[in-house]
Design a protein around this motif. Structure first.
Motif, mmCIF file in Angstrom:
data_model
loop_
_atom_site.group_PDB
_atom_site.id
_atom_site.type_symbol
_atom_site.label_atom_id
_atom_site.label_comp_id
_atom_site.label_asym_id
_atom_site.label_seq_id
_atom_site.Cartn_x
_atom_site.Cartn_y
_atom_site.Cartn_z
ATOM 1 N N PHE A 127 37.538 -24.270 -8.182
ATOM 2 C CA PHE A 127 38.719 -24.689 -8.926
ATOM 3 C C PHE A 127 38.902 -23.853 -10.194
ATOM 4 O O PHE A 127 40.016 -23.406 -10.501
ATOM 5 C CB PHE A 127 38.563 -26.175 -9.275
ATOM 6 N N LEU A 128 37.820 -23.611 -10.926
ATOM 7 C CA LEU A 128 37.912 -22.856 -12.182
ATOM 8 C C LEU A 128 38.147 -21.368 -11.948
ATOM 9 O O LEU A 128 38.560 -20.658 -12.875
ATOM 10 C CB LEU A 128 36.646 -23.057 -13.010
ATOM 11 N N SER A 129 37.898 -20.906 -10.736
ATOM 12 C CA SER A 129 38.207 -19.507 -10.426
ATOM 13 C C SER A 129 39.656 -19.330 -9.992
ATOM 14 O O SER A 129 40.122 -18.205 -9.791
ATOM 15 C CB SER A 129 37.268 -18.992 -9.322
ATOM 16 N N ASP A 240 26.596 -18.444 -7.529
ATOM 17 C CA ASP A 240 26.439 -18.755 -6.097
ATOM 18 C C ASP A 240 27.800 -18.751 -5.401
ATOM 19 O O ASP A 240 27.929 -18.241 -4.276
ATOM 20 C CB ASP A 240 25.785 -20.127 -5.923
ATOM 21 N N TYR A 241 28.805 -19.319 -6.075
ATOM 22 C CA TYR A 241 30.141 -19.340 -5.480
ATOM 23 C C TYR A 241 30.683 -17.920 -5.317
ATOM 24 O O TYR A 241 31.246 -17.583 -4.264
ATOM 25 C CB TYR A 241 31.107 -20.170 -6.322
ATOM 26 N N GLU A 242 30.525 -17.099 -6.329
ATOM 27 C CA GLU A 242 31.027 -15.724 -6.245
ATOM 28 C C GLU A 242 30.342 -14.965 -5.107
ATOM 29 O O GLU A 242 30.965 -14.124 -4.449
ATOM 30 C CB GLU A 242 30.802 -15.001 -7.577
ATOM 31 N N PRO A 248 34.685 -9.802 -2.571
ATOM 32 C CA PRO A 248 34.233 -9.970 -3.954
ATOM 33 C C PRO A 248 35.330 -9.646 -4.959
ATOM 34 O O PRO A 248 36.185 -8.777 -4.726
ATOM 35 C CB PRO A 248 33.067 -8.976 -4.063
ATOM 36 N N VAL A 249 35.302 -10.351 -6.078
ATOM 37 C CA VAL A 249 36.249 -10.084 -7.160
ATOM 38 C C VAL A 249 35.759 -8.873 -7.951
ATOM 39 O O VAL A 249 34.602 -8.833 -8.372
ATOM 40 C CB VAL A 249 36.367 -11.306 -8.090
#
Length: 302
Positions: A127-129, A240-242, A248-249
């Motif tokens: 959500f925060l990403s 972990d989420y990334e 990848p961002v």
């Protein structure tokens, strides 16, 4: 089960049980707590021939309260656990102690696993990403988008239905990470939108972050913030989420997300913090969508 997957375990109901027991060190009879926590309009809905209520509002909420360590059974009574009470006494602000316990439980990776709440932080990292400049639909479950971002890992967020997604959003708002806006449009359709908005969460952590110094390099600020909430940049859950992302961002180690960038700027606009950029000092890029900034140090303002 968890606060996301148990439909009845919204913040108001768990807090209602907590607040009812907070005023009594000796505990209260379960039937009395149920009468307080269950609205009269629902308490008899679906009753059987013996007059027993079959509503799951109270029973499922209580089950989750037990699972998360809020309450314990004592003979025929319920009472708060010592850990959940947190030293609070009758007459204190019970919600302060409730929020403190929920944050200590949900944002400690080990405790979150022990109480079956680990999915909440993974969902919050997603959500925060997200981009707060593109508000999210409150009435549309995010499974398709999640699978596009993290593939089979999407199930780890527990956001597998609209009901679970909305439960998550209620908790995200309650804990200071989201704003829900809007109502129904002219066609009586639900037009609510959700904005990733962690301003309240960050603001509430400022005293702990700046306990030893009133100015910190940005990397040290992020380390302390993510130590409290591992869902922010540099936090274990966020990393972990990334790592789950199918694509990848770029520049994830140099650039802050739009959500974090906007939240920090709003706190600066409110005179709660100061964002500065010192030449040649290690810095992070602030991403505001249509423009960028640079920050090397963050200071607490009085």
């Amino acid at each position: 089960m968890s606060i996301v997957t148990t439909a009845q375990a919204v913040p108001s109901r768990l807090f209602a049980i907590y607040a009812s027991l907070f005023e009594s060190d000796a505990g209260e009879l379960k039937d009395r707590i149920e009468a307080w926590a269950t609205p009269p309009s629902l308490s008899g809905r679906g009753a059987d021939d013996d007059g027993e209520s079959t509503t799951t509002l109270f029973s499922n909420t209580l089950q989750e309260a037990r699972r998360i360590g809020l309450v314990e059974d004592m003979d025929e009574k319920l009472r708060l656990t010592a850990d959940a009470r947190g030293g609070g006494k009758k007459g204190h602000d019970s919600e302060v102690h409730f929020l403190d316990y929920m944050k200590r439980t949900l944002f400690d990776p080990l405790r979150a696993v022990e109480t079956q709440q680990a999915g909440f932080m993974i969902a919050l990292a997603w959500f925060l990403s997200s981009n707060p400049l593109r508000p999210i639909n409150f009435s549309e479950a995010p499974q398709v988008g999640l699978r596009a971002q993290i593939g089979d890992h999407a199930s780890k967020t527990e956001l597998t239905s609209l009901n679970r997604y909305q439960n998550f959003l209620y908790w995200a708002r309650y804990l200071g990470f989201a704003t829900i806006v809007g109502g129904r449009d002219a066609d009586d359709q639900n037009a609510r939108r959700v904005i990733p908005d962690p301003v309240r969460a960050i603001e509430g952590a400022l005293a702990a972050i700046f306990a030893e110094s009133r100015e910190l390099p940005v990397e040290q600020f992020l380390t302390r913030l993510s130590g409290i909430f591992p869902v922010f940049e540099k936090g274990s859950v966020r990393e972990d989420y990334e790592a789950m992302r199918l694509i990848p961002v770029p520049d994830v180690g140099q650039r802050l997300s739009v959500t974090t960038s906007v939240a920090l700027q709003r706190l600066a606009d409110r005179q709660r913090i100061a964002l500065t950029s010192v030449a040649d000092a290690p810095a992070r890029i602030l991403d505001f969508g249509s423009r960028e900034g640079r920050v090397s140090h963050i200071a607490l303002r009085t």
